[in-house]
Every structure is written in C-alpha cells, then in structure tokens.
Design a protein around this motif. Structure first.
Motif, PDB file in Angstrom:
ATOM      1  N   GLU A 172       0.836  -1.207   0.000  1.00  0.00           N
ATOM      2  CA  GLU A 172       0.000   0.000   0.000  1.00  0.00           C
ATOM      3  C   GLU A 172       0.868   1.252   0.000  1.00  0.00           C
ATOM      4  N   VAL A 173       1.954   1.209   0.774  1.00  0.00           N
ATOM      5  CA  VAL A 173       2.862   2.354   0.840  1.00  0.00           C
ATOM      6  C   VAL A 173       3.500   2.596  -0.514  1.00  0.00           C
ATOM      7  N   VAL A 174       3.901   1.501  -1.188  1.00  0.00           N
ATOM      8  CA  VAL A 174       4.506   1.622  -2.506  1.00  0.00           C
ATOM      9  C   VAL A 174       3.546   2.288  -3.475  1.00  0.00           C
ATOM     10  N   ALA A 175       2.284   1.908  -3.423  1.00  0.00           N
ATOM     11  CA  ALA A 175       1.284   2.480  -4.324  1.00  0.00           C
ATOM     12  C   ALA A 175       1.116   3.966  -4.090  1.00  0.00           C
ATOM     13  N   VAL A 176       1.095   4.371  -2.812  1.00  0.00           N
ATOM     14  CA  VAL A 176       0.943   5.784  -2.486  1.00  0.00           C
ATOM     15  C   VAL A 176       2.139   6.577  -2.991  1.00  0.00           C
ATOM     16  N   GLU A 177       3.355   6.018  -2.789  1.00  0.00           N
ATOM     17  CA  GLU A 177       4.568   6.708  -3.204  1.00  0.00           C
ATOM     18  C   GLU A 177       4.581   6.901  -4.716  1.00  0.00           C
ATOM     19  N   THR A 178       4.142   5.864  -5.456  1.00  0.00           N
ATOM     20  CA  THR A 178       4.101   5.966  -6.902  1.00  0.00           C
ATOM     21  C   THR A 178       3.115   7.024  -7.353  1.00  0.00           C
ATOM     22  N   HIS A 179       1.995   7.130  -6.654  1.00  0.00           N
ATOM     23  CA  HIS A 179       0.990   8.123  -7.017  1.00  0.00           C
ATOM     24  C   HIS A 179       1.505   9.544  -6.790  1.00  0.00           C
ATOM     25  N   THR A 180       2.224   9.760  -5.679  1.00  0.00           N
ATOM     26  CA  THR A 180       2.671  11.110  -5.343  1.00  0.00           C
ATOM     27  C   THR A 180       3.743  11.620  -6.299  1.00  0.00           C
ATOM     28  N   VAL A 181       4.401  10.726  -7.032  1.00  0.00           N
ATOM     29  CA  VAL A 181       5.427  11.171  -7.971  1.00  0.00           C
ATOM     30  C   VAL A 181       5.053  10.787  -9.399  1.00  0.00           C
ATOM     31  N   SER A 182       3.776  10.825  -9.699  1.00  0.00           N
ATOM     32  CA  SER A 182       3.321  10.504 -11.044  1.00  0.00           C
ATOM     33  C   SER A 182       3.895  11.484 -12.055  1.00  0.00           C
ATOM     34  N   GLY A 183       4.012  11.013 -13.296  1.00  0.00           N
ATOM     35  CA  GLY A 183       4.606  11.840 -14.344  1.00  0.00           C
ATOM     36  C   GLY A 183       3.873  13.148 -14.562  1.00  0.00           C
ATOM     37  N   ARG A 184       2.538  13.106 -14.556  1.00  0.00           N
ATOM     38  CA  ARG A 184       1.747  14.320 -14.785  1.00  0.00           C
ATOM     39  C   ARG A 184       1.984  15.346 -13.684  1.00  0.00           C
ATOM     40  N   GLN A 185       2.019  14.877 -12.432  1.00  0.00           N
ATOM     41  CA  GLN A 185       2.211  15.803 -11.317  1.00  0.00           C
ATOM     42  C   GLN A 185       3.616  16.390 -11.311  1.00  0.00           C
ATOM     43  N   MET A 186       4.607  15.565 -11.661  1.00  0.00           N
ATOM     44  CA  MET A 186       5.983  16.064 -11.713  1.00  0.00           C
ATOM     45  C   MET A 186       6.178  17.059 -12.852  1.00  0.00           C
ATOM     46  N   THR A 187       5.505  16.811 -13.979  1.00  0.00           N
ATOM     47  CA  THR A 187       5.577  17.758 -15.100  1.00  0.00           C
ATOM     48  C   THR A 187       4.966  19.095 -14.705  1.00  0.00           C
ATOM     49  N   LYS A 188       3.821  19.034 -14.027  1.00  0.00           N
ATOM     50  CA  LYS A 188       3.156  20.249 -13.560  1.00  0.00           C
ATOM     51  C   LYS A 188       4.031  21.000 -12.567  1.00  0.00           C
ATOM     52  N   ALA A 189       4.670  20.249 -11.656  1.00  0.00           N
ATOM     53  CA  ALA A 189       5.548  20.874 -10.659  1.00  0.00           C
ATOM     54  C   ALA A 189       6.762  21.498 -11.318  1.00  0.00           C
ATOM     55  N   ALA A 190       7.344  20.789 -12.297  1.00  0.00           N
ATOM     56  CA  ALA A 190       8.530  21.305 -12.991  1.00  0.00           C
ATOM     57  C   ALA A 190       8.196  22.570 -13.772  1.00  0.00           C
ATOM     58  N   LEU A 191       7.027  22.584 -14.429  1.00  0.00           N
ATOM     59  CA  LEU A 191       6.611  23.775 -15.180  1.00  0.00           C
ATOM     60  C   LEU A 191       6.361  24.953 -14.239  1.00  0.00           C
TER      61      LEU A 191
END
Length: 347
Positions: A172-191
């Motif tokens: 469950e922890v692994v799933a949460v961690e993967t969600h928090t660093v999803s590609g879409r969210q990281m792209t939005k954060a980088a922009l």
C-alpha cells in the motif's frame, strides 16, 4: 511625481515577485515529493531564488565594480542568516502558519551546517589578500563538492526509504509513493518551478531599481540604502518564497531551512566564483579583487554572525526563541554597520 512613479512601480513589481514566488514554492513543494525536501531546497530552490543576485554580481564584476560584486554576497548572507531565518521561524511556529510547529527539526542538516561554516571561514581567510583566479577555482570546486554531497545524500535517503518499505512489506505504501510522484504531477511541478524562476528573474531587477529610486527620491541616506534597503530588496524573492513555504507546515519549513543553508553556501562558493570570473573577464586572467577596509570589516561581521547563527542550529530543533534571538542579532549588526567606516564607494 518621480517619487510616486517609483512607489507605484515598486508595488507592481513586488506583486509580480509575490506571485512568482508562490508559483515557485508550489513547484518546489511538489518536486520535493520525488527528490526530497533537502535536495530541492538546498540546490534547485537556492539557485532559482539567487539567480537575480548572481546576474547582478556578474554584471558588476564584469564592469569593474569588484567591491559591489563582493558586497552584494556579504549583505545577502548577513541578512538571511539573521533576519531571514528569524522571519521564517516566527512564521512557522506561530498562527501565521497554516499548521504551526513547536519547533523545526534541523538535526538532518548536519552536513549543510558544517559545510556552511567551512565555506564561511575559507572565504573570509582567502579574502585577507584579496581574490584572484586561484580563489575563483577554489570557490567553484567547493560548490561542485556541495552538489556532489547533496546528490549523494539524496540517493542514500531514497535507498533507505525503499529498504524500509521492503522490510515493512507494505504494498500500500509503494502504491501511495508511486501516485505522489506521477509523471503528470511532476511535469506540472517542474513547469510551475520554471515559471516561478522566470518570474523572479524578470521581476527582481526592476523591483530593486524602483525601490532604490523611491528611497533616494524620499531623501533616504546612502548609508541606509547600502546596508538596509539594497540587501532587503536583493533578497526579496528568497524571503517571499521562504515565508510561503514556512506557512505550509513541517514539509514546507524543511524546504525553507534547506533553502537558507543552501543559498548561503551558494553565496560563499558559486557567487564568489562568478565574481572572480567576472573580474577576470574585465581585467584579464590575472585580475585581482583587492580587499578594502570596508569590505574587510563587512567580511569579519558576516563571518562572525554566520558562525553564531549556525552554532544555534546545532541542536535537534529550533523555534520561536531562536527566531527572536536572530532578529536581535540583525538589529545589532545594523548598529555595528552604522559604526563602521562609511566610505561606501565600493569599486
């Protein structure tokens, strides 16, 4: 009329800087989910908020105003290691924060604190006979070493976190961690981070000029302009970003602390390196930045204040009490600066 125009422009550019800093803090907060609060604060955010200052130092040194270039870095360190850090602590530990903290855990910043002390002492010692190309390479080398340390620590922390997840056997922890660093969210954060950085770079210089123009039109003395107004103006982007992060609770405060320590290490290394290289561009490879009495006094004052501020951080937590002490230290430093020789023609 000129005074009113400068005031209007100052307020407009301050608004632009505030918006850009909010966007930058949003991007930094979300990038930290993947790269860690310390790494983002001490490297990406530190460089982003210091870009305008780096540009000013390069311009000043390349134009032959060596004293102005060095003085900019000294003023920044003095301000942020006292008043800047104090404001961040006061915001994070009072109702000014969305999630007030009793204290900010700084035990994980041991290497940063040691590195800051080393770079502060080394930069002061090398200044005894002025700076030349050898010192420029030394500063660049120290900055590279700090980046390597930051990368090494980030990788170790990520590896440790993965091992803890594996040992716990929690899918469950692994799933949460993967969600928090999803590609879409990281792209939005980088922009957002890139947009905030660009906004700060664009707005910092006209804000500084309008504030200085308003100060002079209002009859503010050159001394006040040099030791109070100019450093505050130059550090405005970093202060706004730091306050916005401090209001977000523990995670934001951690990024803010990393930003303060990282940006001051950057000032003691990269900023001095580009000042020396700018001087080399102006005066040739063997150009020399001489130490004048005012800069020597400033270097001693900044070094002592930095050592004092960092010494108070060698504990598990720092809170409101430390913030108040640092604010008092800033007031003391202002009194000392007014008592120093007032030859403010730094060339």
């Amino acid at each position: 009329m000129a005074e009113e125009n400068n005031l209007l422009m100052m307020l407009l550019w301050l608004g632009e800087l505030t918006l850009a800093s909010w966007v930058l803090s949003y991007g930094a907060e979300h990038l930290s989910m993947r790269y860690g609060a310390k790494f983002v604060g001490r490297t990406l955010l530190s460089v982003a908020t210091t870009l305008p200052e780096i540009a000013i130092v390069v311009y000043a040194a390349a134009a032959g105003s060596y004293g102005t270039a060095i003085g900019a870095g000294l003023g920044s360190n003095l301000l942020m290691m006292t008043l800047g850090l104090a404001i961040m602590l006061i915001v994070a530990t009072t109702r000014l924060s969305k999630a007030p903290l009793k204290g900010i855990d700084v035990s994980t910043f041991k290497l940063d604190k040691i590195f800051l002390l080393i770079t502060a002492v080394v930069s002061a010692a090398l200044f005894l006979d002025g700076y030349d190309y050898i010192d420029g390479f030394v500063f660049a080398g120290m900055f590279a070493a700090y980046l390597v340390m930051a990368l090494w620590e980030m990788k170790n922390e990520k590896k440790k976190a993965k091992n803890e997840v594996k040992s716990a056997g929690s899918h469950e922890v692994v799933a949460v961690e993967t969600h928090t660093v999803s590609g879409r969210q990281m792209t939005k954060a980088a922009l957002a981070f890139a947009a905030g950085t660009a906004g700060i770079f664009i707005g910092a210089e006209p804000f500084i000029h309008s504030l200085q123009g308003f100060s002079l039109d209002s009859g503010v003395s050159v001394i006040v302009l040099a030791v109070i107004i100019s450093p505050i103006a130059g550090e405005m982007p970093e202060k706004i970003s730091m306050i916005l992060l401090a209001r977000k609770g523990a995670a934001g405060a951690s990024i803010a602390v990393a930003n303060v320590l990282g940006s001051k290490i950057l000032n003691n290394t990269l900023l001095l390196a580009v000042a020396v290289f700018g001087a080399m561009y102006h005066g040739g490879f063997f150009a020399h930045i001489d130490a004048n009495p005012l800069l020597e006094y400033q270097m001693i004052l900044v070094t002592v204040m930095t050592i004092g501020a960092v010494a108070m951080m060698f504990k598990k937590e720092i809170g409101l009490k430390i913030g108040i002490i640092l604010a008092v230290l800033y007031a003391v430093s202002l009194v000392i600066q007014f008592l120093l020789p007032q030859d403010l023609t730094l060339h």
